[in-house]
Write a protein that holds these residues in place. Structure first.
Motif, PDB file in Angstrom:
ATOM      1  N   ALA A 451     -37.633  -1.342 -15.438  1.00  0.00           N
ATOM      2  CA  ALA A 451     -38.440  -0.358 -16.160  1.00  0.00           C
ATOM      3  C   ALA A 451     -37.630   0.907 -16.391  1.00  0.00           C
ATOM      4  O   ALA A 451     -37.658   1.502 -17.474  1.00  0.00           O
ATOM      5  CB  ALA A 451     -39.699  -0.044 -15.373  1.00  0.00           C
ATOM      6  N   LYS A 452     -36.881   1.277 -15.368  1.00  0.00           N
ATOM      7  CA  LYS A 452     -36.049   2.482 -15.481  1.00  0.00           C
ATOM      8  C   LYS A 452     -35.002   2.287 -16.572  1.00  0.00           C
ATOM      9  O   LYS A 452     -34.759   3.179 -17.382  1.00  0.00           O
ATOM     10  CB  LYS A 452     -35.344   2.744 -14.145  1.00  0.00           C
ATOM     11  N   ARG A 453     -34.432   1.073 -16.560  1.00  0.00           N
ATOM     12  CA  ARG A 453     -33.387   0.774 -17.535  1.00  0.00           C
ATOM     13  C   ARG A 453     -33.984   0.849 -18.951  1.00  0.00           C
ATOM     14  O   ARG A 453     -33.404   1.436 -19.853  1.00  0.00           O
ATOM     15  CB  ARG A 453     -32.835  -0.633 -17.275  1.00  0.00           C
ATOM     16  N   VAL A 454     -35.194   0.280 -19.097  1.00  0.00           N
ATOM     17  CA  VAL A 454     -35.859   0.299 -20.401  1.00  0.00           C
ATOM     18  C   VAL A 454     -36.106   1.728 -20.826  1.00  0.00           C
ATOM     19  O   VAL A 454     -35.898   2.107 -21.987  1.00  0.00           O
ATOM     20  CB  VAL A 454     -37.173  -0.516 -20.333  1.00  0.00           C
ATOM     21  N   ARG A 455     -36.524   2.549 -19.854  1.00  0.00           N
ATOM     22  CA  ARG A 455     -36.798   3.947 -20.153  1.00  0.00           C
ATOM     23  C   ARG A 455     -35.520   4.629 -20.674  1.00  0.00           C
ATOM     24  O   ARG A 455     -35.540   5.328 -21.681  1.00  0.00           O
ATOM     25  CB  ARG A 455     -37.292   4.636 -18.886  1.00  0.00           C
ATOM     26  N   ASP A 456     -34.422   4.330 -19.979  1.00  0.00           N
ATOM     27  CA  ASP A 456     -33.156   4.918 -20.392  1.00  0.00           C
ATOM     28  C   ASP A 456     -32.789   4.456 -21.794  1.00  0.00           C
ATOM     29  O   ASP A 456     -32.372   5.237 -22.644  1.00  0.00           O
ATOM     30  CB  ASP A 456     -32.037   4.523 -19.413  1.00  0.00           C
ATOM     31  N   GLN A 457     -32.987   3.146 -22.003  1.00  0.00           N
ATOM     32  CA  GLN A 457     -32.639   2.581 -23.302  1.00  0.00           C
ATOM     33  C   GLN A 457     -33.473   3.230 -24.390  1.00  0.00           C
ATOM     34  O   GLN A 457     -32.969   3.569 -25.463  1.00  0.00           O
ATOM     35  CB  GLN A 457     -32.922   1.082 -23.296  1.00  0.00           C
ATOM     36  N   LEU A 458     -34.750   3.395 -24.062  1.00  0.00           N
ATOM     37  CA  LEU A 458     -35.659   3.993 -25.032  1.00  0.00           C
ATOM     38  C   LEU A 458     -35.200   5.386 -25.406  1.00  0.00           C
ATOM     39  O   LEU A 458     -35.147   5.751 -26.585  1.00  0.00           O
ATOM     40  CB  LEU A 458     -37.056   4.076 -24.434  1.00  0.00           C
TER      41      LEU A 458
END
Ligand code: ADP
Length: 859
Positions: A451-458
């Motif tokens: 989720a954190k990674r997705v947040r960063d990607q976003l």
């Protein structure tokens, strides 16, 4: 020994095969079928048991019957034996007595005492008498001591002592005769004594040498015979009766009353009472003993119990069916839950109230890298706690066990088996058992690293998106429709308009905007209006806007959209098109010039016609002038005639002037000037200009202009040029086609029209009777420099189209047919009107209103 061995050996060899076969068969069956069979087994064994019991009872009963039958038979024979022995012994005694009587060895008294002794000793004997050969009583009857009434009833009446004892009856009479004739003892058939008791007699002949001297008659009571000569044990066991040939029961050891309630068919055995004969039989009867009753009670109890068992088994069977169904449903449900649990990416961990791990799902194991066995049964600190965070985890666990975990979950750090760590979020809920008691806690855990990674990607993608928008040459702005608040503006926008919403307003063409839309289009939605259609279908609206403050032209694309917070917003993308506009203006100017050139060329082409036209008035003027000069010289002209001639001359000069003026006006260079114009006027001017050419080519023209046409906003000179071009082409086509006179006609019509896609328009059409347009020409008609003529330039129609289209009109060409033959062609163009036409098109000559207006008619 040798013969015994193979016998057990054979079954031993065969027995395992069926067992194996059964085992294999059993395994092949489905579990539910096995269940059914397992229940069917007891059912079948109960039924077999019942069958065995029935068979056993039947067999025992038969056995009992046979035994009973045997016993009856034996008893009957014993009784018969006793009776027979007695009767034979009696008979022997009587024969001895008879012999002694015949040999006169006994006198009357002796015989009497002998007879009395005989009768007294024999209770079955009712009486003894000697009947003479003439059927006279030789010695009166000696009655026995039988407790019967026979003595009285059978006693011969005194007067009969010397007469034929007719009272003896037919049976006695017959026996008497038979004994006399046979000369041996004869038994009578039984008969009923006057008292009702059954008796029979034996007649023993007394023969004195050869002389028959009567019979000794002894009367036996059937009743007494049975009572005294059937042994007691036989009487106890069975009923013995004497039955004669007519099936009449003479005597019986049981009373009639007791004989009546005999149950079921008795076992009967009959033996002929031998010395008596005459159909007299001894009949023994046996009944079923009470043991049968007890047996049948037992039997019925067994049957009832078996039925009960069968019934209960059937019930169990049905119950098992239901249970099996429930079990199937349960298994399906369990499998479903397990599949769900296994497919879940969320790790699940259950623990009891002490914190001992009782369950982990595969996702939990996959997340932590520990196997199930390594986790289950563990007490804190758990193996998946990072070594440096045990205290913190302990605290979290305590919180968990006390049920104080926050509903939003707790963020923790988890260590994998390989020592690496990840962030996880844990949610805790109580674990409740079937009785409603809390047995522990269920913890679900999600890996939030992803989720954190997705947040960063976003956020990275957002950044990229912003960079792109910021780097755009176009100004992008989003304004909330209701609040008028600028929600987004990119760098270009800020550069041009600053960071307030005014620029957006200018671009959108709203109030206070100095901008003017390039095209007057009513369909354009102005800012502030909400989209009429659904948002998803809201199209992009394009317009060109001039912002005076910047002296720039923008291509503005507006679109309504739903902002991230759900608000309705308008997005504008404004591209700077100032350069393009300039280029377009340049092109337009060039186009204008080329139109000019075209006009000049048209005039050049028409020069000879013009010269010819001018020649007429000029010649007329010259003629008039010469005439006047000579007549003035001769003074042969009156003042009035001179004035008239001068007036004619002036008129001709005026006419020539008009021709030149029109040509000048047509050729004069001027920018497009839209002005309200009447179609009628345009048509008149054009026809006048074209008339020279038409005349030269001997082509007639007919015009029709519908009445009360609305005004149109056009440049009349340009429209005249279009019409002139079409008329010129038509005339040339007719001329080149070498058409006969009746086919040298052109029709020019102007009518109002209305179509769904164009709205209200005025249609100009030029119809000729020329050779028409070949297919390949039709395709390339509007191409610049396309011509089929040797001297043609091929720009006439291309210009016509650009002029018509610049007036938002349309031009089209079509062939006219008569059957399959082309009889001409028709060019038509439309010009839009803003007001609906007052009347529809009427066919030419159809009524006074539709009367054509002939302007010029030449041939
Ligand atoms: P030009 O007249 O110089 O050839 P235009 O653009 O006016 O150039 O016409 C192009 C071509 O279209 C003509 O060469 C001719 O072949 C054809 N054309 C135009 N009008 C007609 C007509 N009324 N009948 C037959 N052909 C026509």
């Amino acid at each position: 020994m040798a013969s015994r061995n193979p016998v057990p050996h054979l079954p031993l060899g065969l027995r395992p095969a069926p067992r194996r076969w059964f085992g294999r068969w059993w395994k092949r069956q489905s579990p539910s079928y096995q269940d059914q069979l397992a229940t069917l087994g007891p059912l079948i064994s109960v039924l077999l048991f019942l069958a065995a019991i029935v068979t056993a009872f039947w067999y025992l009963r038969n056995e009992e019957f046979e035994r009973e039958q045997e016993s009856v038979k034996r008893d009957t024979e014993i009784a018969q034996q006793q009776i027979r022995l007695r009767l034979i012994e009696n008979q022997e005694q009587l024969v001895r007595l008879a012999r002694e009587l015949a040999t006169q060895a006994l006198d009357s008294d002796e015989f009497r005492s002998e007879a009395t002794a005989f009768v007294r000793e024999r209770p079955e004997v009712v009486g003894l008498s000697w009947i003479g050969a003439e059927r006279l009583v030789r010695m009166p009857r000696v009655s026995g001591n039988a407790p019967l009434d026979f003595a009285r009833t059978v006693e011969l009446p005194a007067p009969a002592a010397s007469a034929v004892p007719s009272t003896l009856g037919t049976e006695a009479d017959w026996a008497f005769g038979a004994a006399r004739d046979l000369r041996q003892p004869v038994y009578s058939r039984p008969f009923q004594a006057p008292g009702g008791a059954w008796v029979f007699q034996v007649h023993v002949p007394v023969i004195d040498r050869t002389v028959f001297s009567g019979n000794l008659v002894v009367e036996y009571a059937a009743e007494a015979l049975l009572r005294f000569h059937v042994p007691n044990d036989v009487v106890l066991r069975h009923a013995i009766s004497l039955v004669d040939a007519q099936e009449r029961v003479l005597a019986s050891t049981v009373s009639r009353a007791s004989a009546k309630d005999e149950r079921g068919p008795p076992f009967v055995s009959e033996v002929v009472v031998s010395p008596v004969g005459n159909g007299l039989v001894l009949r023994g009867k046996g009944w079923r003993t009470s043991a049968g009753l007890i047996g049948s009670t037992l039997f019925w109890m067994v049957v009832a119990m078996s039925a009960l068992t069968v019934w209960m088994l059937l019930g169990t069977w049905r119950h098992m069916g239901r249970r099996a169904q429930m079990q199937t449903a349960l298994i399906a449900e369990t499998n479903f839950r397990r599949a769900m649990e296994n497919s879940m990416l969320t790790g699940m961990r259950a623990m009891d109230l002490d914190g001992r791990i009782t369950y982990v799902n595969p996702a939990f194991c996959a997340m932590t890298g520990f196997a199930e066995q390594e986790l289950i049964g563990k007490l804190p600190p758990y193996p998946h706690w990072p070594g440096d965070r045990i205290e913190e985890n302990m605290r979290v666990l305590q919180q968990e066990l006390q049920g104080r975990s926050p509903a939003g979950g707790i963020e923790v750090r988890i260590m994998r088996k390989d020592g690496s760590e990840f962030d996880a979020r844990m949610y805790v809920s109580p674990l409740i058992d079937a009785k409603g008691q809390q047995t522990g806690w269920m913890t679900s855990m999600t890996n939030i690293t992803e989720a954190k990674r997705v947040r960063d990607q976003l956020s990275a993608s957002h950044e990229r998106f912003t960079t792109v928008l910021e780097g755009l040459e176009a100004a992008v702005s989003v304004l909330s429709v209701q609040q008028g608040e600028l929600l987004f503006a990119n760098r270009s926008y800020r550069l041009w308009f600053g960071s307030d919403a005014r620029g957006h307003g200018w671009l959108a063409g709203g109030a206070g905007s100095p901008a003017l839309p390039v095209e007057v289009d009513e369909a354009v939605d102005s800012f502030g209006g909400l989209p009429a259609q659904a948002l998803t279908r809201a199209g992009t609206d394009v317009r060109e806007v001039h912002v005076a403050g910047l002296d720039k032209w923008f291509d503005v694309r507006a679109r309504y959209l739903q902002w991230t917070d759900g608000r309705l917003a308008q997005m504008l993308i404004a591209t700077d098109i100032t350069e393009r506009r300039r280029a377009e203006e340049l092109t337009a100017r060039q186009a204008e010039r080329s139109q000019q050139t075209s006009r000049l060329m048209t005039m050049g082409e028409m020069a000879s016609s013009v010269a010819h036209e001018l020649n007429q008035p000029l010649t007329a003027i010259t003629n008039y002038c010469n005439g006047m000069v000579s007549r003035v010289r001769n003074d042969s002209i009156q003042k009035d005639d001179l004035i008239a001639a001068l007036e004619k001359t002036a008129k001709q000069a005026q006419r020539a002037g008009q021709v030149i003026h029109r040509i000048r006006a047509f050729v004069k260079r001027s920018g497009p000037q839209r002005q309200p114009a009447q179609a009628q006027q345009i048509v008149e001017d054009t026809v006048e200009l074209a008339s020279i050419e038409l005349k030269r080519r001997h082509v007639a023209i007919q015009t029709y202009v519908a009445r009360r046409l609305p005004e149109i906003l056009v440049d009349p000179i340009l429209i005249e040029q279009v019409l002139l071009n079409l008329l010129k082409n038509a005339a040339e086509a007719i001329d080149q086609g070498g058409m006969p006179t009746q086919r040298r006609r052109i029709e020019l019509r102007v009518v109002p029209r209305h179509s769904p896609d164009e709205g209200g328009v005025i249609e100009f059409s030029v119809t000729d009777t020329g050779p028409g347009l070949p297919e390949d020409v039709l395709k390339r008609l509007y191409e610049a420099f396309f011509s089929t003529k040797t001297d043609g330039l091929g720009i006439g129609l291309s210009l016509c189209r650009s002029i018509v289209e610049s007036h938002r009109g349309r031009i089209r060409a079509e062939n006219l047919y008569n059957g399959t033959q082309v009889v001409g062609c028709r060019f038509a163009f439309t010009l839009p009107v803003d007001v609906e036409p007052a009347e529809a098109e009427s066919p030419p000559g159809a009524g006074p209103e539709a009367a054509p207006l002939p302007l010029t008619k030449t041939s």
